[in-house]
Design an enzyme around this catalytic site. Structure first.
Site, mmCIF file in Angstrom:
data_model
loop_
_atom_site.group_PDB
_atom_site.id
_atom_site.type_symbol
_atom_site.label_atom_id
_atom_site.label_comp_id
_atom_site.label_asym_id
_atom_site.label_seq_id
_atom_site.Cartn_x
_atom_site.Cartn_y
_atom_site.Cartn_z
ATOM 1 N N ASP A 133 0.990 -1.238 0.052
ATOM 2 C CA ASP A 133 -0.062 0.005 -0.148
ATOM 3 C C ASP A 133 0.814 1.200 -0.077
ATOM 4 O O ASP A 133 1.887 1.458 0.767
ATOM 5 C CB ASP A 133 -1.027 0.037 1.287
ATOM 6 C CG ASP A 133 -1.931 1.045 1.259
ATOM 7 O OD1 ASP A 133 -2.887 1.220 0.276
ATOM 8 O OD2 ASP A 133 -1.994 1.946 2.145
ATOM 9 N N GLU A 162 1.448 -0.771 -5.080
ATOM 10 C CA GLU A 162 0.279 0.318 -5.331
ATOM 11 C C GLU A 162 0.493 1.538 -5.384
ATOM 12 O O GLU A 162 0.380 2.204 -4.276
ATOM 13 C CB GLU A 162 -1.034 -0.161 -4.324
ATOM 14 C CG GLU A 162 -2.210 0.412 -4.510
ATOM 15 C CD GLU A 162 -2.372 1.825 -3.578
ATOM 16 O OE1 GLU A 162 -3.423 2.375 -3.703
ATOM 17 O OE2 GLU A 162 -1.707 2.017 -2.644
#
Length: 679
Positions: free
Chosen positions: A384, A413
């Site tokens: 993330d 990401e």
């Protein structure tokens, strides 16, 4: 530059060899270099390729590319996971020089006397070549030496055996003045690093029970989420990505739709990690125990699904690290710890980490956490917001993890600036999210894919039409046809793609004024009635299943570098192909970007890219409908967004079974309804 011959512009090379290029086991890796020499004598080039075991692989001869450009090419196929390296060598090729000179002299009508030196030099050269050819070919070389020295034979019969050794001495050349270039690293991953189909769901929503006036909400568990696994596997996905499964902070917990005040039943965002129950190595007690998680991972593996875990390096205010290691965070002027901000957005439930106050301590702890989950059988991490952490940290962490377990894969990401996205790929991230979601015209998509192909030596894209954070306008307003269109584009342009649960149910209602879902699952339980949707024909699952079946059955779709675009005269349509060099398997796709209107177009195909001559006729078999068409370079297509927004053809040179349909006709996809949203 050092050495007898210049060797320049070697590829693949990432940041001048500072970082390894990327490949997967069994992939054909293109190697090229510019090499040249003085005068007219022949130059040869080859690749020396060394595996992770340190043993050199077989000699690979390079071939020249476009005449006059001095760029040499070869392909190499790695056969093991790990750190590889290659070196391009250039050498004087005396046989090729001799072959070229003798051929030209014979063509000019020169006789024995004029070729006397050539005959003698050829015999000496072939005697030298005997040391390098396989034993089974040595007799041919000796016979050629004998013929060159036999004055009783005609000139042509004397030289013919030597000239006929061209293929043999291309594979096993006499190499003089060998010059080695720089050595370049390549990291080779398992095949899933390149070819994968991802599905994301929240375990807490599967089997959850919403709150009622009589009872509080009840979270789903790993046990209840296990019931959803067969359906995910049946759709053809092979990676199941889970948002964070750790305890969720209670301090500053967000309520539904990201409100600042949480109610008693609000479950909070899984990305606000850490509470009294533990931090990044702990499991949320509502989901179950560590044993329950292992059972879930095992059940998924039994269905061919690999679990990808979220690695979100941030903390809720009540994460144990906040108390034990306040130096790992940023303290503001008033003494408070800074929460995450992306002005004007505020994330009061999250403290970002500070990697500069105690870099050794925080690195050691994060490595411990990652290796803990590796020890639990996790080999894929979706990371993330990696662009908010130091790039050199990721280089260190990924290197350290792969030193322990080379099979581990990392998906970045990072929806951020191109330089950062590419930089993260260079330092080791296996795959990357991309801007695919926001490329909404054929011209934009073609241009963007060209950018990705230019970075294919180090960056592997993973195309997602939606995520829990991203509901693009194209899906908000495009109706069910746009869901089909974006699934076709994501799954067939890129060898890796993924989708977030609810896509197959056409979920499309945004939070007002945003590219986000209303009633976002990030902040609440969202149980879905999958069975009712399928029973009522309101599910895209059969179409998704067929796309993944086509992907698995066609090796051409397992690759990235083979993507090739073809011309079509309608700017609302995109035409592309992929061809597998080993099997000749070729997939040709024509896809509409228009979800409301029937579109016609005329193709101008690049026939050699399909493995065909310009004049050839061939059969295309539509893998979505079962229909077959007779095609050539120029063809008319008609795409109806409600019946068939794309053709997915396999190219065949022999007649096939199935329905033969005249060009321009569009049979409906089996089981597909002419469905429109009523609102």
């Amino acid at each position: 530059m050092t050495g007898r011959f210049p060797i320049e512009d070697v590829s693949p090379s990432v940041a001048c060899g500072r970082y390894p290029a990327k490949a997967v086991v069994g992939e054909l890796v293109p190697v090229s270099a510019v090499a040249y020499r003085e005068g007219h004598d022949a130059l040869g080039c080859n690749v020396v390729w060394q595996g992770p075991d340190g043993a050199p692989r077989p000699f690979t001869r390079m071939r020249p590319g476009e005449p006059g450009r001095d760029r040499w090419h070869a392909t190499i196929r790695p056969d093991a996971v790990g750190a590889w390296s290659f070196t391009v060598e250039a050498f004087d090729d005396p046989y090729l020089t001799w072959h070229h000179a003798v051929s030209k002299k014979l063509a000019a009508g020169q006789g024995v006397d004029e070729l006397a030196n050539d005959l003698a030099e050829g015999a000496a050269l072939l005697a030298e070549a005997l040391d390098g050819v396989p034993a089974e070919d040595a007799e041919r070389v000796r016979a050629a030496v004998t013929a060159l020295g036999d004055a009783d034979l005609s000139l042509l019969r004397r030289v013919a055996p030597a000239l006929e050794l061209a293929d043999l001495l291309w594979a096993y050349p006499v190499r003089r003045l060998v010059t080695a270039g720089e050595t370049y690293p390549v990291w080779v991953d398992r095949p899933r690093a390149l070819f994968s189909a991802w599905y994301e769901f929240f375990p807490r929503s599967e089997g959850a029970v919403p709150a009622t006036v009589d009872a509080p909400a009840r979270s789903g568990t790993f046990a209840t989420a296990t019931a959803r696994l067969p359906a995910v596997a049946a759709m053809g996905f092979d990676v199941l990505y889970l948002p964070p499964i750790h305890p969720i902070g209670r301090v500053n917990r967000k309520g539904r739709n990201n409100t600042l005040v949480a109610g008693p039943d609000d479950v909070g965002s899984p990305w606000a990690i850490g509470a009294a129950e533990g931090g990044h190595e702990a499991i949320h007690p509502d989901l179950g125990t560590a044993a329950d998680f292992r059972d879930f991972v095992g059940a998924a593996a039994g269905l061919g699904l690999e679990i990808a875990m979220d690695l979100a390096l941030q903390c809720a205010p009540d994460h144990p690290w906040v108390t034990a290691h306040p130096e790992w965070f940023t303290t503001r002027a008033d003494g408070s710890i800074a929460y995450a901000e992306n002005p004007p957005k505020k994330y009061q439930d999250i403290y970002p980490l500070n990697f500069d106050n105690d870099p050794e301590g925080i690195r050691a702890e994060i490595l411990r956490v990652v290796l803990h989950w590796v020890g639990e059988g996790i080999r894929i991490f979706r990371v993330d917001n990696p662009h908010t952490k130091p790039v050199d940290f990721w280089h260190w962490l990924i290197t350290e993890v792969k030193r322990v377990e080379p099979d581990v894969l990392f998906l970045a990401e990072a929806f951020t600036r191109p330089a950062m996205m590419h930089g993260l790929a260079k330092v080791g991230f296996t795959q990357s999210y991309t801007y695919f979601t926001w490329r909404t015209s054929p011209a934009e998509m073609r241009e963007y894919c060209a950018e990705l192909l230019a970075a294919a030596d180090y960056m592997r894209p993973n195309f997602w039409p939606n995520t829990p954070d991203i509901l693009p306008e194209s899906l908000q307003h495009g109706g069910p046809p746009m869901f089909r269109i974006r699934a076709v584009l994501a799954s067939l342009l890129s060898p890796s793609w993924g989708m977030y649960a609810g896509y197959e149910l056409f979920e499309h209602v945004p939070r007002p004024g945003a590219e986000e879902y209303v009633d976002s699952e990030k902040f609440e339980l969202r149980p879905r009635d999958w069975a009712a949707a399928e029973a009522q024909g309101r599910s895209l699952a059969p179409f998704i299943t067929r796309l993944n079946e086509i992907r698995r059955a066609n090796p051409a779709l397992h690759q990235l570098r083979n993507l090739h675009f073809h011309e079509i005269d309608n700017p609302a349509l995109l035409c592309w192909s992929k061809r597998d060099a080993d099997t000749g398997n070729t997939v040709l796709v024509v896809c509409s970007f228009d979800s409301t209107t029937v579109q016609w177009g005329n193709t101008t195909l690049d026939m050699p890219a399909l493995g065909l001559d310009w004049h050839e006729r061939f059969t295309v078999h539509d893998e979505l409908t079962g229909a077959s068409y007779d095609w050539g370079q120029h063809n008319a297509v008609r795409l109806d967004p409600y019946l068939q927004p794309a053709h997915v053809f396999t190219v065949r040179t022999a007649p096939v079974g199935g329905t033969t349909v005249a060009a321009g006709q569009t049979p409906a996809v089996p089981g597909q309804k002419d469905d429109r949203w009523s609102s």
